[in-house]
Design a protein around this motif. Structure first.
Motif, mmCIF file in Angstrom:
data_model
loop_
_atom_site.group_PDB
_atom_site.id
_atom_site.type_symbol
_atom_site.label_atom_id
_atom_site.label_comp_id
_atom_site.label_asym_id
_atom_site.label_seq_id
_atom_site.Cartn_x
_atom_site.Cartn_y
_atom_site.Cartn_z
ATOM 1 N N THR A 120 0.835 -1.522 0.103
ATOM 2 C CA THR A 120 -0.101 0.131 0.115
ATOM 3 C C THR A 120 0.788 1.322 -0.041
ATOM 4 N N HIS A 121 2.149 1.290 0.499
ATOM 5 C CA HIS A 121 2.980 2.455 0.849
ATOM 6 C C HIS A 121 4.178 2.084 -0.257
ATOM 7 N N GLN A 122 4.925 3.379 -0.628
ATOM 8 C CA GLN A 122 6.183 3.383 -0.935
ATOM 9 C C GLN A 122 6.842 4.033 0.189
ATOM 10 N N VAL A 123 8.107 3.654 0.647
ATOM 11 C CA VAL A 123 9.052 4.250 1.684
ATOM 12 C C VAL A 123 10.160 4.735 1.266
ATOM 13 N N GLY A 124 10.175 6.140 1.318
ATOM 14 C CA GLY A 124 11.409 6.929 1.174
ATOM 15 C C GLY A 124 12.029 7.439 2.530
ATOM 16 N N VAL A 125 13.402 7.316 2.330
ATOM 17 C CA VAL A 125 14.159 7.624 3.483
ATOM 18 C C VAL A 125 15.244 8.759 3.064
ATOM 19 N N ALA A 126 15.182 9.732 4.058
ATOM 20 C CA ALA A 126 16.491 10.797 3.905
ATOM 21 C C ALA A 126 17.285 10.906 4.910
ATOM 22 N N GLY A 127 18.642 11.247 4.847
ATOM 23 C CA GLY A 127 19.478 11.326 5.869
ATOM 24 C C GLY A 127 19.861 12.888 6.117
ATOM 25 N N ALA A 128 19.307 13.128 7.568
ATOM 26 C CA ALA A 128 19.781 14.465 8.331
ATOM 27 C C ALA A 128 21.296 14.362 8.584
ATOM 28 N N VAL A 129 22.470 14.616 7.742
ATOM 29 C CA VAL A 129 23.764 14.596 8.333
ATOM 30 C C VAL A 129 24.199 15.370 9.056
ATOM 31 N N PHE A 130 24.365 15.640 10.394
ATOM 32 C CA PHE A 130 24.579 16.867 11.094
ATOM 33 C C PHE A 130 25.906 16.659 11.785
ATOM 34 N N TRP B 189 16.365 23.541 -0.755
ATOM 35 C CA TRP B 189 17.478 22.990 -0.229
ATOM 36 C C TRP B 189 16.410 21.650 0.566
ATOM 37 N N LYS B 190 17.077 20.487 0.708
ATOM 38 C CA LYS B 190 16.398 19.173 1.151
ATOM 39 C C LYS B 190 17.507 18.234 1.813
ATOM 40 N N PHE B 191 17.108 17.410 2.288
ATOM 41 C CA PHE B 191 18.046 16.234 2.786
ATOM 42 C C PHE B 191 18.491 15.258 1.630
ATOM 43 N N PRO B 192 19.429 14.931 1.379
ATOM 44 C CA PRO B 192 19.613 13.878 0.451
ATOM 45 C C PRO B 192 18.991 12.535 0.822
ATOM 46 N N GLY B 193 18.342 11.777 0.005
ATOM 47 C CA GLY B 193 17.685 10.550 0.265
ATOM 48 C C GLY B 193 16.941 10.089 -0.870
ATOM 49 N N GLY B 194 16.305 8.705 -0.799
ATOM 50 C CA GLY B 194 15.439 8.237 -1.838
ATOM 51 C C GLY B 194 14.897 6.963 -1.387
ATOM 52 N N LEU B 195 14.409 6.235 -2.201
ATOM 53 C CA LEU B 195 13.565 5.053 -2.164
ATOM 54 C C LEU B 195 14.018 3.845 -1.373
ATOM 55 N N SER B 196 13.517 3.343 -0.492
ATOM 56 C CA SER B 196 14.134 1.895 0.193
ATOM 57 C C SER B 196 13.956 0.921 -0.775
ATOM 58 N N GLU B 197 14.941 -0.318 -0.815
ATOM 59 C CA GLU B 197 14.991 -1.355 -1.667
ATOM 60 C C GLU B 197 14.279 -2.471 -0.629
ATOM 61 N N PRO B 198 13.669 -3.347 -1.342
ATOM 62 C CA PRO B 198 13.125 -4.435 -0.586
ATOM 63 C C PRO B 198 14.236 -5.112 0.469
ATOM 64 N N GLY B 199 13.830 -5.442 1.378
ATOM 65 C CA GLY B 199 14.499 -6.051 2.395
ATOM 66 C C GLY B 199 15.768 -5.233 3.162
ATOM 67 N N GLU B 200 15.712 -3.930 2.727
ATOM 68 C CA GLU B 200 16.819 -2.890 3.275
ATOM 69 C C GLU B 200 16.105 -2.258 4.686
ATOM 70 N N ASP B 201 16.936 -2.198 5.836
ATOM 71 C CA ASP B 201 16.538 -1.422 6.727
ATOM 72 C C ASP B 201 16.619 0.007 6.440
ATOM 73 N N ILE B 202 15.706 0.850 7.318
ATOM 74 C CA ILE B 202 15.680 2.380 7.127
ATOM 75 C C ILE B 202 16.789 2.895 7.252
ATOM 76 N N GLY B 203 17.724 2.497 8.268
ATOM 77 C CA GLY B 203 19.097 3.488 8.364
ATOM 78 C C GLY B 203 19.908 3.131 7.391
ATOM 79 N N ASP B 204 19.902 1.939 6.744
ATOM 80 C CA ASP B 204 20.722 1.544 5.712
ATOM 81 C C ASP B 204 20.438 2.144 4.186
#
Ligand SMILES: NC(=O)C1=CN([C@@H]2O[C@H](COP(=O)(O)OP(=O)(O)OC[C@H]3O[C@@H](n4cnc5c(N)ncnc54)[C@H](O)[C@@H]3O)[C@@H](O)[C@H]2O)C=CC1
Ligand SMILES: [Mg+2]
Length: 361
Positions: A186-196, A216-231
């Protein structure tokens, strides 16, 4: 998604909850529901075979029955040489496995010489049989090269449930009332990294090349199947900016429905706090127009950013001044109860004594 997609754990991509739990339990118990459609020369009402003892293979039975029929010179009612009923191959061979909810899962096997009309007759007979057995649903898995069977199945009431690269899955609800079958993703998952960088108070920001407005935004993109959010966050930051980083926490989750960038589905956009491990920017020219280390105060003040980036910048400033434990959802890996797998749990920090405490006053 600057580099070719990589799945860090291809096994997880394949072994889904549905396949391991629903099919797995039946395989272990040996339970199976086997049906058959009408073979060449069989009666028009679609002969239905009684269930075989567990472990007996219907394919072999059907093949034996069919060759006996052939050797006795049996022909279809019409007698036309080109008719589907005269084909020497087994017609309408369908094999199902019971799932733990009372549904039947059918994976089409070798049906190379079967035409669509014969398949439809066999499937119709099978549906009758499943109904008489009280089955609640049929899951029909069709390899892409056998897609000619989709239309006949649809004409019998099947609908698409989902498709993957090499097959589609159709379902037919047989139970009482409206279908209770769960939908697919039902959802796609996008993840960005706020590198501080706490030492310099700088935050890593980019401007997308392909956006209508360059904000301006934080770099990020779509999560792959089986991939942890942090990864995902660490990978996307590296692919888009060349900066190496480590996952620290999860900061925010945005849920948005009917998202045009998610093919009209819902979008979960998660922002993680990352700690930089390198500082020399080497950004991806395909995806980014600009990339820089910006003072966090400047990101808070600028209007040239998205509302979510601005809000998270303020959250980071609050954490920087008063302690990141005020804003961090930290991650811990825990064992799953039934599957033997592990999962990641994200929540505000729980003091150790609460983790082991058995009684609360
Ligand atoms: N509020 C914010 O600050 C923003 C949030 N997001 C969120 O980030 C996530 C997605 O991040 P992205 O950086 O977009 O993903 P991404 O980094 O995985 O890049 C997607 C790539 O696919 C390409 N692409 C997309 N649609 C295409 C098409 N139809 N044909 C050819 N190429 C296509 C894009 O050009 C881009 O190179 C989503 O969850 C989205 O909601 C994205 C942009 C801004
Ligand atoms: Mg991106």
């Amino acid at each position: 998604m600057a580099l070719p997609s990589r799945n860090p754990n291809p096994t997880l991509r394949r072994v889904g909850w549905r396949s391991s739990k629903i099919y797995g339990s039946d395989l272990r118990s040996g339970a199976q529901s086997v049906i058959w459609g009408r073979a060449s020369g069989a009666s028009r009402d679609g002969a239905v075979m009684p269930p075989l003892p567990s472990g007996v293979c219907w394919r072999a039975v059907l093949a034996r029955a069919h060759s006996a029929r052939l050797s006795s010179g049996s022909r279809g009612a019409s007698g036309d040489a080109g008719c589907a009923q005269d084909h020497p191959a087994v017609v309408g061979e369908l094999r199902g496995e019971l799932d733990r909810f009372g549904g039947v899962s059918v994976r089409l096997g070798a049906l190379d010489r079967l035409d669509a009309a014969a398949f439809q007759r066999g499937l119709q007979a099978a549906i009758q049989q499943w109904r008489s057995e009280g089955r609640i649903a049929v899951w029909l898995h069709i390899p892409i090269l056998q897609s000619r069977f989709i239309a006949p199945a649809a004409s019998l009431g099947f609908c698409f449930h989902h498709a993957v690269s090499d097959s589609s899955t159709l379902t037919l609800w047989l139970g009482e009332g409206p279908s209770r079958l769960p939908g697919y993703a039902t959802h796609q998952v996008g993840v960005a990294g706020a590198v501080f960088d706490e030492n310099t108070r700088k935050i890593l920001v980019v401007q997308d090349r392909n956006k209508l407005k360059n904000m301006w935004k934080f770099p990020g993109g779509l999560s792959e199947p089986g991939e942890d959010i942090g990864d995902t966050a660490v990978r996307e930051v590296f692919e888009e900016t060349g900066i190496k980083s480590e996952f620290r926490s999860l900061l925010s989750i945005r849920q948005q429905h009917t998202n045009p960038g998610a093919f009209g589905k819902s979008d979960m956009y998660i922002i993680c706090r990352l700690q930089p491990c390198s500082f020399t920017i080497n950004f991806c020219q395909h995806e980014c127009l600009r990339c820089e280390w910006m003072d966090l105060n400047d990101l808070v003040k600028t209007e040239n950013t998205t509302p979510i980036t601005s809000r998270v910048a303020r959250l980071l400033l609050y954490g920087y001044r008063e302690g990141f434990d005020k804003i961090d959802l930290t991650m811990e890996e825990l064992p799953a109860v039934y599957t033997g797998l592990f999962y990641k749990l994200y929540h505000r920090k729980l003091p150790d004594k609460y983790k082991t405490m058995t009684l609360m006053d």
